[in-house]
Enzyme design. Structure first.
Site, PDB file in Angstrom:
ATOM      1  N   ASN A  23       0.855  -1.179   0.000  1.00 27.26           N
ATOM      2  CA  ASN A  23       0.000   0.000   0.000  1.00 27.26           C
ATOM      3  C   ASN A  23       0.893   1.232   0.000  1.00 27.26           C
ATOM      4  OD1 ASN A  23      -1.497   2.305   1.263  1.00 27.26           O
ATOM      5  ND2 ASN A  23      -3.182   0.844   1.132  1.00 27.26           N
ATOM      6  N   SER A  46      -5.293  -0.551  -2.724  1.00 27.64           N
ATOM      7  CA  SER A  46      -5.805   0.796  -2.483  1.00 27.64           C
ATOM      8  C   SER A  46      -6.913   0.657  -1.455  1.00 27.64           C
ATOM      9  CB  SER A  46      -6.333   1.399  -3.784  1.00 27.64           C
ATOM     10  OG  SER A  46      -6.654   2.761  -3.577  1.00 27.64           O
ATOM     11  N   GLU A  47      -6.800   1.375  -0.343  1.00 28.89           N
ATOM     12  CA  GLU A  47      -7.638   1.060   0.818  1.00 28.89           C
ATOM     13  C   GLU A  47      -9.110   1.417   0.634  1.00 28.89           C
ATOM     14  OE1 GLU A  47      -5.046   3.192   0.881  1.00 28.89           O
ATOM     15  OE2 GLU A  47      -5.440   4.919   2.180  1.00 28.89           O
ATOM     16  N   ASN A  48      -9.445   2.100  -0.457  1.00 23.53           N
ATOM     17  CA  ASN A  48     -10.862   2.333  -0.715  1.00 23.53           C
ATOM     18  C   ASN A  48     -11.553   1.086  -1.279  1.00 23.53           C
ATOM     19  OD1 ASN A  48      -9.131   3.085  -2.926  1.00 23.53           O
ATOM     20  ND2 ASN A  48     -10.920   3.829  -4.022  1.00 23.53           N
ATOM     21  N   SER A  88     -11.563  -4.282   3.069  1.00 19.57           N
ATOM     22  CA  SER A  88     -10.267  -3.698   2.742  1.00 19.57           C
ATOM     23  C   SER A  88      -9.426  -3.499   3.998  1.00 19.57           C
ATOM     24  CB  SER A  88     -10.465  -2.351   2.038  1.00 19.57           C
ATOM     25  OG  SER A  88      -9.230  -1.803   1.672  1.00 19.57           O
TER      26      SER A  88
END
Lengths: 210, 231, 231, 210
Positions: A23, A46-48, A88
């Site tokens: 990340n 991608s943390e979304n 996530s």
């Protein structure tokens, strides 16, 4: 000659190992993706809600439903999977991501990180940074060694509110590479023409074993 | 039990109350229930507490609710894209409760899953943990976070059916599934209502039990950061 | 980082150790990693702790591991289909830790999600809560349950790819996604390995980050209760 | 004439409301699905990971990957969705299922339920029963009023280990329908030809307000 942004990103890319799930934070960390060794199989999270993030789209490929955690339009890859926010962060908090490379305002010699809030200034929020530093297996920071006033950002103790306590493993600055170890920071590598004396002069944090 | 309605206004009929808590899906302007937000603006409902990762921008998304000062408090992880928010916040007209993004997502999931509290390492030793209980597990310290439920959840999905089954598209999924479970009443706006049975049964992101009302609408899908590479 | 292996034996190479904890997917005999279980039997590994909703039947599924007394302890919600289990249990040769089914599922999910503990109303006031901490939230009592991780997770999926992405079929999904997240090492057996990109990206139940090794095999899929209606 | 199994199931079906999401236990509760009013839209949840459970399959429809919580082969409907165990119990624990109809060994006048364990006998496990009674909005029990020895199963206090404490809303036995209220059980309805005297004679639990 100290490293510039791209040098730091290139150095940070050496932190990658084949097969890593990574990340990357916003800013200089994003540049790291330009330096991934070609024979490495690296998957960006991608943390979304996306594993397997591709490059920016062409004008024709732009899709409003496809953005990264910086709210930038991106693309998908063959390997991509999408999931919800709780899934996530389950991935992040659960230690399934190998490495996160992030920016910082301050790092302490104990590995404390401050990168989300300056009291008295506008507070925008921490986003996913606190989860990343608490959950990802290894945290590498890229930042300038000093702030604009020339003061060290590697401190004995952070003055700003923390993002995480004792969470940083390694710091890459324009002057070199530093590991958080027992008793302080250990110099792992110096940028070309940077001397240990210069580092000692420009660092408030305790430098050990050098 | 008819779940399908014709418009955002119709789905909100009898649902809105001053002072209520609303969980809203979306990340930035991606996957936000834009028609429901516009209808909530028109309704004039006030004193809202809104749990949503972001606060939209000045003239779109949840930012619209700030224009007429309908929001009392935001529970968010990042509000940096909204200048109006900052003005009202600095003027003391708006409260903010910052939650780390993963904690916010998990609080909504936990609330919807009947879990009143859970422990996380996120935020330990920071301002976020101040005033909260901590506990050691296997020698490491964790902070107790609470499950979060909302009087109303508003979500945006891609396709839905008359049973309330929903699927989301790409990163427009984000917080929507969690919000859908956390609402005492959940309203979904979708791009398309398909016949029951048309969605792949193994691939329904939000089963219909979570959705009380649903309607189809068109979506502007505004983009915040239009970044491209050469073709 | 090659994830694709040719057989159950090959995927287990270097992984098995006496005394280890294994999380195994499946509900009854549905969606069980039958090839991996057979290979674990052949390996002769002993003193296992196994977290699995059920214990199979005498001659199939996890029951196979009881024949040579390879299991020290089961963490399960229901073991009523296995007579061998009962014999060994009554003879004091086998421990059982009963977990309510939802608590077991949530413990595995929590373990995989970095949540060391959570509160649930399930089991409050019963034997299950004995010796566990309780806490009141909003006037109601809940019991603290622990996240559960396993040294090894073995799961069975429908289709998978070389990145380790998995999809499950119908109710054969059950505990498999939770087990996949809870394993320090997770091995998946699938009916078919498809090219990377062939799975619908919005419909991958288990993203590849959770899966270290994968192989394709045929499955007997034994049925426990064959119930039918007239055609 | 006291109710038989089918009478009790038919009476339990009156607990359904149009639009309900329902989880039916194994045994007599399963029979309730035969008495759903035709104009009602009822969705059955099966806690192994299915919402919208259909009838048993024909011989040709049998699918080993499609079973219910009793491990019986079943079918899917147009509305069906499948999900994992943690998602299934999130639905149950989170109070999203309107009604669960379950069997019991004992129920106390305080609404305590015992239906999973007899000390000294083989213990098979509670499966999903503890989660169901703790999480579902309304719990209705179907059981015989007395055990085989003729002793009341509606007790002042359960003698067997509990499945849940204060969780039962209504009990349907062969003698009638009883609600758990302040101070004891209230008679809501009696089976044909069953008298209040018979109920009082055959019930250990306190009968109130009758």
């Amino acid at each position: 000659m100290p490293w510039d942004r791209n040098d730091m990103a290139a150095r940070a890319a050496q932190e990658l190992e084949d097969g890593f799930y990574v990340n990357l934070g916003i800013g200089i960390p994003t540049l790291v993706s330009n330096y991934v060794p070609e024979d490495y199989d690296i998957t960006l999270q991608s943390e979304n809600g996306m594993l397997g993030m591709g490059p920016f789209p062409t004008e024709e490929e732009i899709d409003a439903d496809l953005i990264n955690a910086g709210k930038q339009t991106v693309t998908e890859l063959e390997r991509t999977s999408y999931f919800s926010s709780s899934q996530s962060f389950a991935m992040i908090r659960g230690g399934h991501i190998n490495l996160s490379i992030l920016g910082a305002m301050e790092v302490s010699e104990a590995g404390d990180l401050a990168n989300w809030m300056i009291p008295g200034r506008l507070v925008k929020g921490m986003g996913g940074a606190m989860d990343l530093v608490a959950g990802v297996q290894r945290i590498v920071i890229i930042m300038d060694h000093a702030n604009k006033a020339g003061e060290s950002k590697l401190l004995k103790k952070c003055s700003l509110p923390l993002t995480g306590q004792g969470v940083v493993d390694r710091i890459i600055t324009n002057l070199g590479v530093f590991d958080v170890v027992e008793g302080g920071l250990k110099v792992i590598e110096l940028a070309p023409e940077v001397t240990m004396e210069e580092v000692l002069n420009k660092t408030e944090a305790t430098i050990v074993g050098s | 039990m008819k779940k399908v309605f014709s418009s955002a206004d119709e789905t909100l009929n009898g649902v809105l109350k001053d002072g209520m808590t609303i969980a809203a899906g979306g990340f930035g302007l991606c996957g936000i229930p834009e028609n429901l937000i516009a209808a909530i603006k028109s309704s004039g409902v006030k004193e809202l507490t809104i749990a949503s990762n972001n606060a939209g921008v000045d003239d779109f998304g949840l930012g619209l609710l700030l224009q007429d000062r309908q929001v009392k408090k935001m529970i968010s992880s990042y509000v940096g894209e909204n200048d109006l928010f900052m003005q009202q916040y600095l003027a003391g007209e708006l409260e903010i409760e910052f939650n780390p993004q993963g904690t916010l997502a998990e609080r909504l999931r936990a609330g919807g899953a009947g879990i009143p509290g859970f422990y996380t390492a996120t935020g330990v030793g920071t301002k976020i943990a101040e005033g909260k209980e901590t506990k050691e597990f296997d020698g490491k310290t964790y902070v107790l976070e609470r499950g979060l439920r909302a009087d109303l959840a508003i979500v945006k999905a891609w396709k839905g059916d008359a049973q309330g089954n929903l699927t989301y598209r790409k990163t427009a999924m984000n917080f929507n599934p969690e919000c859908a479970t956390a609402g005492k009443i959940t309203i979904a706006e979708v791009e398309e209502i398909v016949p029951v049975g048309a969605l792949d049964k193994m691939q329904i992101h939000t089963p219909g039990v979570y959705v009380q009302r649903i309607f189809a609408a068109s979506h502007e899908k505004r983009i915040e950061q239009r970044t491209t590479r050469a073709a």
